[in-house]
Scaffold this motif. Structure first.
Motif, PDB file in Angstrom:
ATOM      1  N   SER A  10      19.712 -37.996  -3.046  1.00 20.28           N
ATOM      2  CA  SER A  10      17.998 -37.768  -3.722  1.00 20.28           C
ATOM      3  C   SER A  10      17.735 -36.859  -2.641  1.00 20.28           C
ATOM      4  O   SER A  10      17.814 -36.681  -1.530  1.00 20.28           O
ATOM      5  N   ILE A  11      16.998 -35.596  -3.333  1.00 22.43           N
ATOM      6  CA  ILE A  11      16.173 -34.459  -1.981  1.00 22.43           C
ATOM      7  C   ILE A  11      14.871 -34.457  -2.839  1.00 22.43           C
ATOM      8  O   ILE A  11      14.596 -34.651  -4.313  1.00 22.43           O
ATOM      9  N   GLU A  43      22.025 -36.364  -6.986  1.00 22.00           N
ATOM     10  CA  GLU A  43      21.293 -37.035  -7.799  1.00 22.00           C
ATOM     11  C   GLU A  43      20.198 -36.454  -8.647  1.00 22.00           C
ATOM     12  O   GLU A  43      20.227 -36.101  -9.581  1.00 22.00           O
ATOM     13  N   ARG A  44      19.024 -36.888  -7.898  1.00 20.93           N
ATOM     14  CA  ARG A  44      17.432 -35.454  -8.289  1.00 20.93           C
ATOM     15  C   ARG A  44      17.684 -34.922  -7.203  1.00 20.93           C
ATOM     16  O   ARG A  44      17.035 -34.604  -6.215  1.00 20.93           O
ATOM     17  N   PHE A  45      16.461 -34.248  -8.083  1.00 21.86           N
ATOM     18  CA  PHE A  45      15.088 -33.172  -6.785  1.00 21.86           C
ATOM     19  C   PHE A  45      13.980 -33.619  -7.489  1.00 21.86           C
ATOM     20  O   PHE A  45      13.713 -33.323  -8.730  1.00 21.86           O
ATOM     21  N   TRP A  46      12.957 -34.221  -6.219  1.00 24.33           N
ATOM     22  CA  TRP A  46      11.333 -34.942  -6.772  1.00 24.33           C
ATOM     23  C   TRP A  46      10.558 -33.061  -5.823  1.00 24.33           C
ATOM     24  O   TRP A  46      10.973 -32.897  -5.322  1.00 24.33           O
ATOM     25  N   LEU A  47       9.536 -33.908  -6.568  1.00 23.79           N
ATOM     26  CA  LEU A  47       8.630 -32.803  -5.861  1.00 23.79           C
ATOM     27  C   LEU A  47       7.028 -33.133  -5.659  1.00 23.79           C
ATOM     28  O   LEU A  47       6.796 -34.639  -6.837  1.00 23.79           O
ATOM     29  N   ALA A  48       6.580 -33.000  -4.720  1.00 19.02           N
ATOM     30  CA  ALA A  48       5.718 -34.241  -4.745  1.00 19.02           C
ATOM     31  C   ALA A  48       4.194 -33.482  -4.950  1.00 19.02           C
ATOM     32  O   ALA A  48       4.045 -32.097  -4.600  1.00 19.02           O
ATOM     33  N   GLU A  49       3.231 -33.855  -5.181  1.00 22.15           N
ATOM     34  CA  GLU A  49       1.834 -33.601  -5.318  1.00 22.15           C
ATOM     35  C   GLU A  49       1.181 -33.171  -4.480  1.00 22.15           C
ATOM     36  O   GLU A  49       0.922 -34.572  -3.585  1.00 22.15           O
ATOM     37  N   ARG A  74      21.928 -30.265 -14.056  1.00 20.43           N
ATOM     38  CA  ARG A  74      22.707 -31.496 -14.637  1.00 20.43           C
ATOM     39  C   ARG A  74      22.063 -32.093 -13.859  1.00 20.43           C
ATOM     40  O   ARG A  74      20.938 -33.211 -14.211  1.00 20.43           O
ATOM     41  N   ILE A  75      21.256 -31.618 -12.569  1.00 25.71           N
ATOM     42  CA  ILE A  75      20.592 -33.233 -11.777  1.00 25.71           C
ATOM     43  C   ILE A  75      19.318 -33.249 -12.406  1.00 25.71           C
ATOM     44  O   ILE A  75      18.391 -32.371 -12.962  1.00 25.71           O
ATOM     45  N   ARG A  76      18.777 -34.675 -12.162  1.00 26.04           N
ATOM     46  CA  ARG A  76      17.365 -34.843 -12.989  1.00 26.04           C
ATOM     47  C   ARG A  76      16.282 -34.329 -11.629  1.00 26.04           C
ATOM     48  O   ARG A  76      16.395 -33.645 -11.019  1.00 26.04           O
ATOM     49  N   VAL A  77      15.123 -33.932 -12.422  1.00 21.30           N
ATOM     50  CA  VAL A  77      14.593 -33.455 -12.264  1.00 21.30           C
ATOM     51  C   VAL A  77      13.420 -34.607 -11.772  1.00 21.30           C
ATOM     52  O   VAL A  77      12.603 -34.729 -13.403  1.00 21.30           O
ATOM     53  N   GLY A  78      11.933 -34.768 -11.074  1.00 20.59           N
ATOM     54  CA  GLY A  78      11.058 -35.470 -11.010  1.00 20.59           C
ATOM     55  C   GLY A  78       9.922 -35.122 -10.675  1.00 20.59           C
ATOM     56  O   GLY A  78       9.986 -34.642  -9.291  1.00 20.59           O
ATOM     57  N   SER A  79       8.505 -36.398  -9.977  1.00 27.80           N
ATOM     58  CA  SER A  79       7.585 -36.507  -9.081  1.00 27.80           C
ATOM     59  C   SER A  79       7.609 -37.591  -8.089  1.00 27.80           C
ATOM     60  O   SER A  79       8.286 -38.015  -8.854  1.00 27.80           O
ATOM     61  N   GLY A  80       7.253 -37.481  -6.953  1.00 23.79           N
ATOM     62  CA  GLY A  80       7.708 -38.019  -6.208  1.00 23.79           C
ATOM     63  C   GLY A  80       6.581 -37.638  -4.987  1.00 23.79           C
ATOM     64  O   GLY A  80       6.282 -37.610  -3.803  1.00 23.79           O
ATOM     65  N   GLY A  81       5.148 -38.218  -5.434  1.00 22.78           N
ATOM     66  CA  GLY A  81       5.255 -38.683  -7.049  1.00 22.78           C
ATOM     67  C   GLY A  81       3.774 -37.939  -7.327  1.00 22.78           C
ATOM     68  O   GLY A  81       2.961 -36.461  -6.710  1.00 22.78           O
ATOM     69  N   ILE A  82       3.648 -38.290  -8.393  1.00 27.14           N
ATOM     70  CA  ILE A  82       2.568 -37.721  -9.270  1.00 27.14           C
ATOM     71  C   ILE A  82       1.569 -38.640  -8.937  1.00 27.14           C
ATOM     72  O   ILE A  82       1.612 -40.169  -8.761  1.00 27.14           O
ATOM     73  N   MET A  83      -0.157 -38.615  -8.522  1.00 24.25           N
ATOM     74  CA  MET A  83      -1.160 -39.168  -8.122  1.00 24.25           C
ATOM     75  C   MET A  83      -1.712 -39.828  -8.500  1.00 24.25           C
ATOM     76  O   MET A  83      -2.535 -39.140  -9.169  1.00 24.25           O
ATOM     77  N   LEU A  84      -1.577 -40.790  -9.554  1.00 23.45           N
ATOM     78  CA  LEU A  84      -1.672 -41.161 -10.761  1.00 23.45           C
ATOM     79  C   LEU A  84      -2.690 -41.603 -11.174  1.00 23.45           C
ATOM     80  O   LEU A  84      -4.030 -40.723 -12.612  1.00 23.45           O
ATOM     81  N   GLY A 105      17.284 -35.966 -20.875  1.00 22.09           N
ATOM     82  CA  GLY A 105      18.125 -37.543 -20.141  1.00 22.09           C
ATOM     83  C   GLY A 105      17.275 -36.649 -18.408  1.00 22.09           C
ATOM     84  O   GLY A 105      18.823 -37.332 -17.629  1.00 22.09           O
ATOM     85  N   ARG A 106      16.520 -35.694 -18.211  1.00 24.94           N
ATOM     86  CA  ARG A 106      16.728 -35.551 -16.704  1.00 24.94           C
ATOM     87  C   ARG A 106      15.392 -35.521 -15.925  1.00 24.94           C
ATOM     88  O   ARG A 106      14.579 -34.805 -14.827  1.00 24.94           O
ATOM     89  N   ILE A 107      14.340 -36.069 -16.752  1.00 24.31           N
ATOM     90  CA  ILE A 107      13.135 -36.352 -16.488  1.00 24.31           C
ATOM     91  C   ILE A 107      12.764 -37.659 -15.718  1.00 24.31           C
ATOM     92  O   ILE A 107      12.363 -38.421 -16.474  1.00 24.31           O
ATOM     93  N   ASP A 108      12.053 -37.173 -14.231  1.00 25.15           N
ATOM     94  CA  ASP A 108      11.796 -38.771 -13.616  1.00 25.15           C
ATOM     95  C   ASP A 108      10.556 -38.757 -13.299  1.00 25.15           C
ATOM     96  O   ASP A 108       9.726 -37.767 -13.413  1.00 25.15           O
ATOM     97  N   LEU A 109      10.321 -40.381 -13.605  1.00 23.95           N
ATOM     98  CA  LEU A 109       8.323 -39.477 -12.896  1.00 23.95           C
ATOM     99  C   LEU A 109       8.029 -40.862 -12.041  1.00 23.95           C
ATOM    100  O   LEU A 109       7.603 -41.423 -12.354  1.00 23.95           O
TER     101      LEU A 109
END
Length: 334
Positions: A10-11, A43-49, A74-84, A105-109
């Protein structure tokens, strides 16, 4: 069979603003990168806060997650991470519940508890230094808001309830490793910038893991700075961009990505070099053969299920080529 052939790839993209370009260029590059790695089979593409950093354009993380998801298929997209601790759990549940409703089915938290960048930013976010102390309670509230609605439940995330967005805990120390183990959640260690406690955190997570309705056994992801090129020399040259970025971080200077240079010795003092090398201690840099050898050792030492690479390369063509070479090492398409 090699360990690399079994691992998911993943990236993590910080949507870096390159010197000479602007935030619009950075976001366009992020979209192009997501499409490229999706085609490779990542597998995943994450973005960071991150906030108040002149070289990073991913501050509105949930907005970018939706944009990237809408530009891919297709690729799962999500946060890596959200600073809760920066957000009320209800708001996060509504944001990611909406995303999961739009892109099922494509979002990660992925969740972290870091305070942010500096005291001024914390105040602007209406945060106090002690706000992260109730992180476990915030995580549980968020899980409830994203889980099935219960009879008589007064607080609802709409959309959100019943979406069961997968939650990951992220960490660069030992706290989140213990919490992820206790809750039976997947765990991502930030060895891409804080490798010092990697092996201790992994041991704690695996030794203390309690099976849950989410996972029957531990699931471990590692952040890894990765720069692959056709030769060790070229990879070392490309890596000077990442080294300059960390050097600027240590000096408290601007964060825009700089073009690579041929000689870092002209840019850092010996103690700064040691600091940069410590920050990038988990980096894999070199030709495909060299990188494969380094990753095999890392996987043997940690038993990681997934690698989330960070690719701080200035030239976007070289960045795409690097990730294509990396995909080939793990047997992905492309």
């Amino acid at each position: 069979m090699s360990l690399l052939s079994k691992v998911k790839l993943s990236i993590l993209d910080l949507v870096h603003i390159r010197s000479g370009f602007d935030a619009a260029d950075a976001i366009a590059n992020s979209v192009a990168l997501a499409r490229h790695v999706e085609g490779l089979g990542f597998e995943r593409f994450w973005l960071a806060e991150h906030h108040n950093l002149d070289g990073i354009a991913s501050s509105a993380t949930a907005v970018l997650v939706g944009h990237i998801a809408g530009q891919t298929s297709r690729i799962r997209v999500g946060s890596g991470g959200i600073m809760l601790p920066n957000h009320p759990p209800l708001v996060v549940a509504e944001q990611f519940g909406t995303l999961a409703t739009m892109y099922p089915g494509r979002i990660d938290l992925g969740l972290g508890r870091a305070p942010g960048t500096d005291p001024d930013t914390m105040r602007a976010l209406r945060r106090r230094p002690e706000d992260g102390e109730d992180f476990p309670e915030q995580v549980q509230q968020l899980r409830q808001l994203l889980g099935p609605a219960r009879h008589g439940q007064k607080l609802m995330a709409i959309p959100g309830a019943g979406t069961n967005v997968p939650i990951w805990l992220l960490g660069s120390s030992l706290f989140s490793a213990q919490l992820a183990a206790q809750l039976g959640l997947p765990y991502a260690f930030a060895s891409h910038f804080a490798p010092r406690m990697l092996h201790e955190a992994v041991a704690i997570y695996k030794d203390r893991f309690r099976p849950s309705d989410v996972l029957a056994e531990p699931y471990l992801m590692l952040g890894v700075p990765a720069i692959v090129a056709d030769s060790d020399r070229e990879a070392g040259f490309l890596a000077s961009t990442a080294q300059q970025k960390v050097l600027s971080l240590l000096r408290g200077e601007g964060r825009q990505l700089q073009p690579p240079v041929t000689d870092m010795d002209q840019r850092w003092l010996p103690h700064e070099q040691r600091g940069v090398e410590g920050f990038l201690g988990a980096a894999v840099i070199g030709s495909p053969d060299r990188v494969a050898q380094k990753l095999e050792v890392l996987l043997a030492q940690t038993g990681a299920n997934e690698l989330m690479v960070v690719s701080d390369i200035y030239d976007q063509g070289a960045r795409h080529h690097s990730l294509s070479l990396l995909a080939g090492l793990v047997g992905l398409v492309g």
